[in-house]
Design an enzyme around this catalytic site. Structure first.
Site, PDB file in Angstrom:
ATOM      1  N   ARG A  80      39.949 108.810 152.881  1.00  0.00           N
ATOM      2  CA  ARG A  80      40.610 109.793 151.957  1.00  0.00           C
ATOM      3  C   ARG A  80      39.834 111.200 151.578  1.00  0.00           C
ATOM      4  O   ARG A  80      40.462 112.147 151.657  1.00  0.00           O
ATOM      5  CB  ARG A  80      40.936 109.010 150.740  1.00  0.00           C
ATOM      6  CG  ARG A  80      41.585 109.774 149.548  1.00  0.00           C
ATOM      7  CD  ARG A  80      41.916 108.698 148.346  1.00  0.00           C
ATOM      8  NE  ARG A  80      40.854 108.308 147.556  1.00  0.00           N
ATOM      9  CZ  ARG A  80      40.771 107.488 146.553  1.00  0.00           C
ATOM     10  NH1 ARG A  80      41.957 107.019 146.066  1.00  0.00           N
ATOM     11  NH2 ARG A  80      39.762 107.107 145.842  1.00  0.00           N
ATOM     12  N   HIS A  84      33.502 105.174 148.554  1.00  0.00           N
ATOM     13  CA  HIS A  84      34.363 104.192 147.942  1.00  0.00           C
ATOM     14  C   HIS A  84      35.039 103.182 148.830  1.00  0.00           C
ATOM     15  O   HIS A  84      35.315 103.490 149.924  1.00  0.00           O
ATOM     16  CB  HIS A  84      35.744 105.358 147.652  1.00  0.00           C
ATOM     17  CG  HIS A  84      36.624 104.412 146.641  1.00  0.00           C
ATOM     18  ND1 HIS A  84      36.017 103.861 145.457  1.00  0.00           N
ATOM     19  CD2 HIS A  84      37.823 104.680 146.860  1.00  0.00           C
ATOM     20  CE1 HIS A  84      37.213 103.546 144.889  1.00  0.00           C
ATOM     21  NE2 HIS A  84      38.358 103.627 145.579  1.00  0.00           N
ATOM     22  N   ARG A 111      30.938 102.023 139.594  1.00  0.00           N
ATOM     23  CA  ARG A 111      32.305 102.818 138.915  1.00  0.00           C
ATOM     24  C   ARG A 111      33.289 101.748 138.814  1.00  0.00           C
ATOM     25  O   ARG A 111      34.287 101.967 139.434  1.00  0.00           O
ATOM     26  CB  ARG A 111      32.614 103.950 139.929  1.00  0.00           C
ATOM     27  CG  ARG A 111      31.475 104.932 140.326  1.00  0.00           C
ATOM     28  CD  ARG A 111      32.323 105.906 141.129  1.00  0.00           C
ATOM     29  NE  ARG A 111      33.171 105.610 142.219  1.00  0.00           N
ATOM     30  CZ  ARG A 111      32.555 105.290 143.542  1.00  0.00           C
ATOM     31  NH1 ARG A 111      31.314 105.435 143.897  1.00  0.00           N
ATOM     32  NH2 ARG A 111      33.361 104.739 144.532  1.00  0.00           N
ATOM     33  N   TYR A 152      73.259  98.461 129.747  1.00  0.00           N
ATOM     34  CA  TYR A 152      73.799  99.032 130.708  1.00  0.00           C
ATOM     35  C   TYR A 152      74.287  98.095 131.824  1.00  0.00           C
ATOM     36  O   TYR A 152      73.398  97.034 132.220  1.00  0.00           O
ATOM     37  CB  TYR A 152      73.199 100.272 131.465  1.00  0.00           C
ATOM     38  CG  TYR A 152      72.725 101.153 130.648  1.00  0.00           C
ATOM     39  CD1 TYR A 152      73.711 102.265 130.127  1.00  0.00           C
ATOM     40  CD2 TYR A 152      71.516 101.685 129.940  1.00  0.00           C
ATOM     41  CE1 TYR A 152      73.389 103.362 129.456  1.00  0.00           C
ATOM     42  CE2 TYR A 152      71.408 102.535 129.464  1.00  0.00           C
ATOM     43  CZ  TYR A 152      72.220 103.524 129.007  1.00  0.00           C
ATOM     44  OH  TYR A 152      72.012 104.584 128.049  1.00  0.00           O
ATOM     45  N   MET A 158      66.112 103.727 128.937  1.00  0.00           N
ATOM     46  CA  MET A 158      65.040 104.719 128.937  1.00  0.00           C
ATOM     47  C   MET A 158      64.194 104.520 127.601  1.00  0.00           C
ATOM     48  O   MET A 158      62.756 104.632 127.834  1.00  0.00           O
ATOM     49  CB  MET A 158      65.539 106.077 128.992  1.00  0.00           C
ATOM     50  CG  MET A 158      64.383 107.302 128.915  1.00  0.00           C
ATOM     51  SD  MET A 158      65.437 109.033 129.159  1.00  0.00           S
ATOM     52  CE  MET A 158      66.377 108.784 130.505  1.00  0.00           C
TER      53      MET A 158
HETATM   54  C1  LIG Z   1      39.406 104.985 140.700  1.00  0.00           C
HETATM   55  C2  LIG Z   1      38.192 105.019 141.372  1.00  0.00           C
HETATM   56  C3  LIG Z   1      37.264 103.972 140.969  1.00  0.00           C
HETATM   57  C4  LIG Z   1      37.801 102.804 140.253  1.00  0.00           C
HETATM   58  O1  LIG Z   1      38.445 101.658 140.929  1.00  0.00           O
HETATM   59  P1  LIG Z   1      38.753 100.631 140.333  1.00  0.00           P
HETATM   60  O2  LIG Z   1      39.518  99.982 141.363  1.00  0.00           O
HETATM   61  O3  LIG Z   1      39.875 100.671 138.911  1.00  0.00           O
HETATM   62  O4  LIG Z   1      37.637  99.728 139.769  1.00  0.00           O
HETATM   63  C5  LIG Z   1      35.933 104.099 141.634  1.00  0.00           C
HETATM   64  N1  LIG Z   1      35.790 105.188 142.460  1.00  0.00           N
HETATM   65  C6  LIG Z   1      36.633 106.091 142.998  1.00  0.00           C
HETATM   66  C7  LIG Z   1      36.233 107.285 143.631  1.00  0.00           C
HETATM   67  C8  LIG Z   1      37.856 106.036 142.375  1.00  0.00           C
HETATM   68  O5  LIG Z   1      38.843 106.976 142.774  1.00  0.00           O
END
Ligand SMILES: *Cc1c(COP(=O)(O)O)cnc(C)c1O
Length: 357
Positions: A131, A158, A210, A253, A301
């Site tokens: 990515r 990631h 993260r 609806y 909506m």
């Molecule tokens: C969104 C994201 C995360 C967090 O991912 P989760 O699956 O919500 O824990 C961590 N690192 C990067 C680069 C992300 O884009």
């Protein structure tokens, strides 16, 4: 509750205590402080609400965002912790972000050269997500140049599959990352998202982790028992109208739902424009006066209708769409044919975001 006259009819409340507990548990399992993802309005919870709670948390090193605009907004809130941008800024945005103290992702030699001298960089390594980032074979050279320029603070990658049962590829990605790190000076390395923390645990050589969705209280089904995480958001909306539908009449609806008996209906001020999935029609349930009741007819909506027959409810009372227990975001996502990420980040702007104890 806000008391001004023209106030929101739907509220998403974030529990500070629940978020703090999740952050503590995730940091302990990862063995490192957290770089908390607060992208997409803190996964729909409200950037300011979550940033305020996270900024005071001892296990949070910094806050991560997806876009330069989010970085600018967050820096403007003065969170008192580092802000890390996870996607490439346009060249013209680099000096602006550097001046704000935002940590910048770098994935090429050209980007490394173009950083101002006071910038702080996190080298982005693509170990298999395909990515963003530099390929491992190029990353070392870029990292060494950043170090030479005195702007290298961190490096990250990631995982593509850390939230799936088969972890072979996640371990392979980590091995590729480690090979890059072994050739760089000491820095703040980070790899695991929430799935990675839950499935892989503490990883050697990492300085941060993260966790996004896990911080907000959700784990993949097969990892639910790893940590006691609590969903931190409660979503409620007001009843704006009560009326009786007669047996045989249809509701909403398309006339999809037909009353088999006289039915007391509550019209509630939440619809798909607010992020309540239209595809949950026919399956959705809510909590009214402590009871689980069906949403009947097509979700509109701006509104939906709930069968409240036999309940003592009044206009102005709240209906709960999800919370930490009974009905979860996961249930709603299941009814809507999607996942928790999409439901949370799809919450609309009419839903007021609030903090709670
Ligand atoms: C969104 C994201 C995360 C967090 O991912 P989760 O699956 O919500 O824990 C961590 N690192 C990067 C680069 C992300 O884009």
């Amino acid at each position: 509750m806000p008391q001004n006259k023209l106030s929101a009819r739907a509220h998403a409340r974030t529990s500070a205590a629940a978020l703090e507990g999740n952050l503590r548990a995730l940091s302990r399992r990862a063995g490192v402080p957290l770089l908390l993802p607060v992208k997409a309005g803190a996964y729909g919870h409200g950037l300011d609400v979550v940033a305020r709670i996270a900024a005071g948390h001892p296990d949070v090193w910094g806050l991560a965002v997806a876009t330069p605009q989010e970085a600018g907004t967050l820096a403007g809130l003065n969170p008192g912790k580092p802000v890390v941008l996870l996607t490439p800024p346009r060249p013209a945005e680099v000096p602006v972000l550097a001046d704000l103290g935002v940590r910048l992702p770098v994935a090429s030699l050209e980007e490394a050269e173009n950083l101002p001298p006071h910038a702080r960089a996190h080298l982005k390594v693509d170990t298999g997500m395909n990515r963003l980032g530099a390929r491992p074979e190029d990353a070392v050279r870029i990292g060494l140049r950043l170090a030479e320029r005195g702007v290298l603070e961190g490096a990250y990658t990631h995982f593509a599959t850390a939230d799936e049962p088969d972890l072979a590829f996640a371990w392979e990605q980590f091995r590729r990352f480690q090979q890059v790190l072994a050739q760089l000076p000491p820095l703040l390395a980070h790899a695991s998202n929430g799935g990675g923390i839950l499935s892989l645990g503490a990883l050697p050589g990492m300085g941060l982790a993260r966790p996004g969705l896990a911080s907000y209280g959700f784990a993949p089904a097969h990892l639910k028992d790893v940590l006691p995480l609590t969903p931190i958001m409660t979503l409620e909306a007001e009843i704006t109208h009560l009326h009786m539908a007669r047996a045989g009449e249809t509701v909403s609806y398309g006339g999809l739902w037909q009353a088999t008996r006289d039915t007391l209906l509550a019209t509630v001020s939440l619809g798909y424009a607010d992020g309540y999935p239209r595809n949950a029609t026919g399956q959705a349930q809510v909590i009214v006066a402590g009871e689980r009741r069906p949403v009947v007819g097509r979700i509109c909506m701006d509104q939906c209708m709930v069968d409240v027959t036999g309940l003592a409810v009044a206009v102005g009372e709240s209906v709960r769409f999800w919370g930490p227990d009974s009905i979860t975001v996961g249930d709603v996502a299941g009814w809507g044919g999607t996942n928790e990420y999409e439901v949370l980040t799809g919450l609309g702007t009419r839903v007021e975001r609030l903090g709670a104890e």
